[in-house]
Design an enzyme around this catalytic site. Structure first.
Site, mmCIF file in Angstrom:
data_model
loop_
_atom_site.group_PDB
_atom_site.id
_atom_site.type_symbol
_atom_site.label_atom_id
_atom_site.label_comp_id
_atom_site.label_asym_id
_atom_site.label_seq_id
_atom_site.Cartn_x
_atom_site.Cartn_y
_atom_site.Cartn_z
ATOM 1 N N HIS A 199 21.598 -2.616 22.270
ATOM 2 C CA HIS A 199 21.595 -1.646 23.369
ATOM 3 C C HIS A 199 22.299 -0.373 22.899
ATOM 4 O O HIS A 199 23.364 -0.465 22.297
ATOM 5 C CB HIS A 199 22.338 -2.232 24.571
ATOM 6 N N ALA A 259 -5.391 -1.392 6.157
ATOM 7 C CA ALA A 259 -4.811 -1.573 4.824
ATOM 8 C C ALA A 259 -3.957 -2.837 4.757
ATOM 9 O O ALA A 259 -4.026 -3.593 3.786
ATOM 10 C CB ALA A 259 -3.981 -0.343 4.462
ATOM 11 N N GLU A 313 -12.142 0.974 -11.324
ATOM 12 C CA GLU A 313 -11.977 1.989 -10.262
ATOM 13 C C GLU A 313 -12.690 3.263 -10.712
ATOM 14 O O GLU A 313 -12.446 3.763 -11.808
ATOM 15 C CB GLU A 313 -10.487 2.235 -10.000
HETATM 16 P P1 FAD Z 1 -10.695 1.526 -0.214
HETATM 17 O O1 FAD Z 1 -9.298 1.934 0.000
HETATM 18 O O2 FAD Z 1 -11.769 2.361 0.362
HETATM 19 O O3 FAD Z 1 -10.861 1.410 -1.790
HETATM 20 C C1 FAD Z 1 -12.068 1.147 -2.409
HETATM 21 C C2 FAD Z 1 -12.030 1.693 -3.807
HETATM 22 O O4 FAD Z 1 -13.154 1.229 -4.508
HETATM 23 C C3 FAD Z 1 -12.078 3.207 -3.870
HETATM 24 O O5 FAD Z 1 -10.973 3.701 -4.590
HETATM 25 C C4 FAD Z 1 -13.401 3.517 -4.582
HETATM 26 O O6 FAD Z 1 -13.324 4.630 -5.433
HETATM 27 C C5 FAD Z 1 -13.625 2.249 -5.359
HETATM 28 N N1 FAD Z 1 -15.035 1.927 -5.643
HETATM 29 C C6 FAD Z 1 -16.054 1.844 -4.752
HETATM 30 N N2 FAD Z 1 -17.184 1.443 -5.383
HETATM 31 C C7 FAD Z 1 -16.853 1.279 -6.680
HETATM 32 C C8 FAD Z 1 -17.580 0.864 -7.821
HETATM 33 N N3 FAD Z 1 -18.883 0.534 -7.760
HETATM 34 N N4 FAD Z 1 -16.939 0.823 -9.017
HETATM 35 C C9 FAD Z 1 -15.626 1.151 -9.123
HETATM 36 N N5 FAD Z 1 -14.883 1.540 -8.057
HETATM 37 C C10 FAD Z 1 -15.491 1.587 -6.846
HETATM 38 N N6 FAD Z 1 -5.200 1.445 7.705
HETATM 39 C C11 FAD Z 1 -3.965 1.022 8.075
HETATM 40 O O7 FAD Z 1 -3.647 -0.157 7.922
HETATM 41 N N7 FAD Z 1 -3.046 1.890 8.619
HETATM 42 C C12 FAD Z 1 -3.338 3.187 8.829
HETATM 43 O O8 FAD Z 1 -2.503 3.937 9.314
HETATM 44 C C13 FAD Z 1 -4.622 3.659 8.460
HETATM 45 N N8 FAD Z 1 -4.949 4.958 8.645
HETATM 46 C C14 FAD Z 1 -6.162 5.401 8.227
HETATM 47 C C15 FAD Z 1 -6.461 6.748 8.419
HETATM 48 C C16 FAD Z 1 -7.679 7.237 8.003
HETATM 49 C C17 FAD Z 1 -7.980 8.695 8.197
HETATM 50 C C18 FAD Z 1 -8.612 6.378 7.360
HETATM 51 C C19 FAD Z 1 -9.920 6.894 6.874
HETATM 52 C C20 FAD Z 1 -8.332 5.034 7.189
HETATM 53 C C21 FAD Z 1 -7.105 4.528 7.624
HETATM 54 N N9 FAD Z 1 -6.772 3.185 7.483
HETATM 55 C C22 FAD Z 1 -5.545 2.739 7.882
HETATM 56 C C23 FAD Z 1 -7.725 2.213 6.918
HETATM 57 C C24 FAD Z 1 -7.415 1.935 5.442
HETATM 58 O O9 FAD Z 1 -7.402 3.139 4.744
HETATM 59 C C25 FAD Z 1 -8.461 0.980 4.890
HETATM 60 O O10 FAD Z 1 -8.500 -0.189 5.662
HETATM 61 C C26 FAD Z 1 -8.140 0.595 3.449
HETATM 62 O O11 FAD Z 1 -8.063 1.738 2.638
HETATM 63 C C27 FAD Z 1 -9.217 -0.343 2.909
HETATM 64 O O12 FAD Z 1 -8.910 -0.662 1.586
HETATM 65 P P2 FAD Z 1 -10.041 -1.191 0.591
HETATM 66 O O13 FAD Z 1 -9.290 -1.595 -0.641
HETATM 67 O O14 FAD Z 1 -10.908 -2.166 1.247
HETATM 68 O O15 FAD Z 1 -10.969 0.060 0.287
#
Ligand code: FAD
Length: 468
Positions: free
Chosen positions: A446, A323, A35
């Site tokens: 209810h 998420a 990370e």
């Molecule tokens: P991310 O959470 O983006 O994590 C990826 C990680 O990889 C990051 O920490 C980054 O630093 C790391 N990384 C990237 N490249 C590298 C690399 N080369 N080497 C090491 N580390 C790296 N979803 C919901 O289900 N409910 C909600 O209410 C919701 N609200 C949201 C509100 C907002 C404003 C936003 C922006 C998103 C929301 N989402 C919500 C969507 C949700 O946040 C994402 O779907 C989720 O975070 C995706 O998770 P992920 O693990 O794929 O990626």
């Protein structure tokens, strides 16, 4: 450079990555999780959690007006102490963050802090940590970042992304939100509740365009009632930066040209997958035209390179950029790597929620999707105010159920207060292929809002009590 080995290397510690790591470790695999920022990723630090904390505060503010206007409670809003609001939000985020860090440590996951790059189909280099070889597989979980439009460059002050808007030093007096998907709608909603003048521009002909049109209609009506200037079918033609904000030219759905001035332009036009510096080519992988890394086998979320899997926002549709979808993907991939046979993610049964006021929550097919897929459908729609608790809330809303004629439930669509907490039963109904008569056998408490869900099913099963 130090060289080590692990069963599984996960790149990215967001919800997709850390859920993969936790489950794989629980199954006895040695896991290295790379990370480059903070574990928890977008959802915890810049997405779900802080935005919902703000929306909770916004709801409390709305309650002050409701108390005065509907319930005779002499109440006024004196002021909003932005630093105090932000401090509570950040405390929630940091306690959650500590929880994830502890959880990973307790599970025995080794977190390698640094940027990770693929150096081959089974090897990764993590900056400041060294090279790691994967015995079983590598999981790409690098997530996404805000997308913008050509010529619209966020400067963090006047033109902002959802990230910037959370960490701004104060509340704007006015905001133009570009994008009527879940993020745009939620940001429009909480800015309005906290006192800003809000214009919400969406290029499609309705807000939340992937949802059932009736959901969009109720949502739009609710937002307009709260004073949000909703412009669907409208396009941003031009933006000019001015001293205290932006001056935007918008072409409305009727083709008229309007000028909107606002302190901030919030760009919420979607998210772009993150693959910069990831070294896809070294492992024999390529991203698709939108930057996603597509699995060759969706049942295992495995790419064309055996042993390399993908989870979370890096996946193209039908994954949902949510998420909770990424948690399910993480579980699937970890179990696959541990040699277990796990059912593929059923994307059609993943709930979709917009936490605005009013909220929307849906699972399964819209009426149109169901018809387009050749189902003969039966539909029942009921206003939330048809039940006593809906009247107590007094904020409108509806339940819409789409079912196969004489068969299973295909989709449930909710709009109104607290519907994010009401969708869980519908997700089981859709996921378990229940029929309206199966649901109608079960009594809803209810008076509750979810009674409206029960009543909608009772009517569909021919046993309606309160629906004419
Ligand atoms: P991310 O959470 O983006 O994590 C990826 C990680 O990889 C990051 O920490 C980054 O630093 C790391 N990384 C990237 N490249 C590298 C690399 N080369 N080497 C090491 N580390 C790296 N979803 C919901 O289900 N409910 C909600 O209410 C919701 N609200 C949201 C509100 C907002 C404003 C936003 C922006 C998103 C929301 N989402 C919500 C969507 C949700 O946040 C994402 O779907 C989720 O975070 C995706 O998770 P992920 O693990 O794929 O990626």
């Amino acid at each position: 450079m130090t060289l080590s080995e692990a069963d599984v290397i996960v790149i990215g510690g967001g919800t997709g990555g850390y859920s993969t790591a936790l489950r794989a470790a629980a199954l006895g695999l040695r896991v290295v999780l790379a990370e480059r920022d903070r574990v928890g990723g977008t959802c915890l630090h810049r997405g779900c959690v802080p935005s919902k904390a703000m929306l909770h505060a916004a709801e409390l503010v709305d309650g002050i007006a409701e108390a005065r206007e509907r319930w005779g409670v002499a109440s006024t809003l004196d002021s909003i102490d932005w630093p105090a609001l932000v401090a509570t939000r950040d405390d929630i985020v940091s306690r959650n963050h500590r929880g994830v860090v502890d959880h990973l440590a307790h599970a025995g996951v080794e977190v390698a802090y640094g940027s990770a790059r693929l150096t081959g189909p089974r090897s990764v280099v993590v900056e400041g940590y060294g090279e790691v070889r994967a015995r079983r597989g590598i999981v790409l979980a690098t997530g996404s970042r805000p997308r913008t439009l050509p010529g619209l460059v966020p400067d963090g002050r006047r033109v902002v992304t959802s990230d910037d808007a959370l960490f701004a030093p104060g509340l704007p007096g006015s905001v133009l939100v570009l994008g009527g998907g879940a993020i745009g709608v939620e940001y429009a909603s909480f800015h309005r509740s906290l006192g800003a003048e809000v214009t919400l521009v969406e290029a499609a002909d309705r807000l939340v365009p992937l949802e059932d049109p009736e959901v969009s209609r109720h949502l739009t009506r609710g937002l307009k009632r709260r004073g949000v200037d909703v412009r669907a079918g409208a396009r941003l033609v031009e933006t000019e930066l001015v001293t205290d904000g932006v001056r935007a030219t918008v072409r409305t759905a009727r083709g008229e040209i309007r000028t909107v001035e606002a302190e901030r332009l919030l760009v919420a036009v979607g998210r772009a997958p993150v693959t910069d510096g990831l070294g896809l080519a070294a492992a024999g992988l390529t991203a698709d035209e939108r930057g996603h890394v597509a699995p060759a086998d969706w049942s295992r979320l495995e790419t064309a390179v055996p042993g390399i899997h993908v989870v979370g926002d890096l996946l193209p549709p039908p994954s949902l950029g949510l998420a909770h979808a990424s948690f399910a993907e993480g579980l699937l991939v970890a179990e696959t790597l541990a040699g277990l046979a796990t059912a593929p993610v059923d994307y059609a049964a993943v709930p979709r929620v917009t936490y605005s006021s009013p909220q929307t929550a849906a699972v399964g097919l819209t009426e149109e999707e169901a018809r387009n897929r050749g189902h003969e459908v039966t539909v029942n729609t009921m206003p939330l105010t048809a039940v006593a608790k809906g009247m107590v809330h007094g904020r409108g809303g509806m339940v819409k159920v789409v079912a196969e004629r004489g068969g299973r439930v295909l989709g449930v669509h909710l709009v109104g207060p607290q519907v994010s907490e009401m969708i869980a039963e519908s997700q089981l109904i859709v996921g378990w292929d229940a029929e309206p008569s199966d649901v109608a056998r079960h009594i809803h408490a209810h008076p509750t809002l979810s009674e409206a869900v029960g009543e909608t099913f009772l009517s569909l099963a021919g046993r309606g009590l309160h629906q004419r």
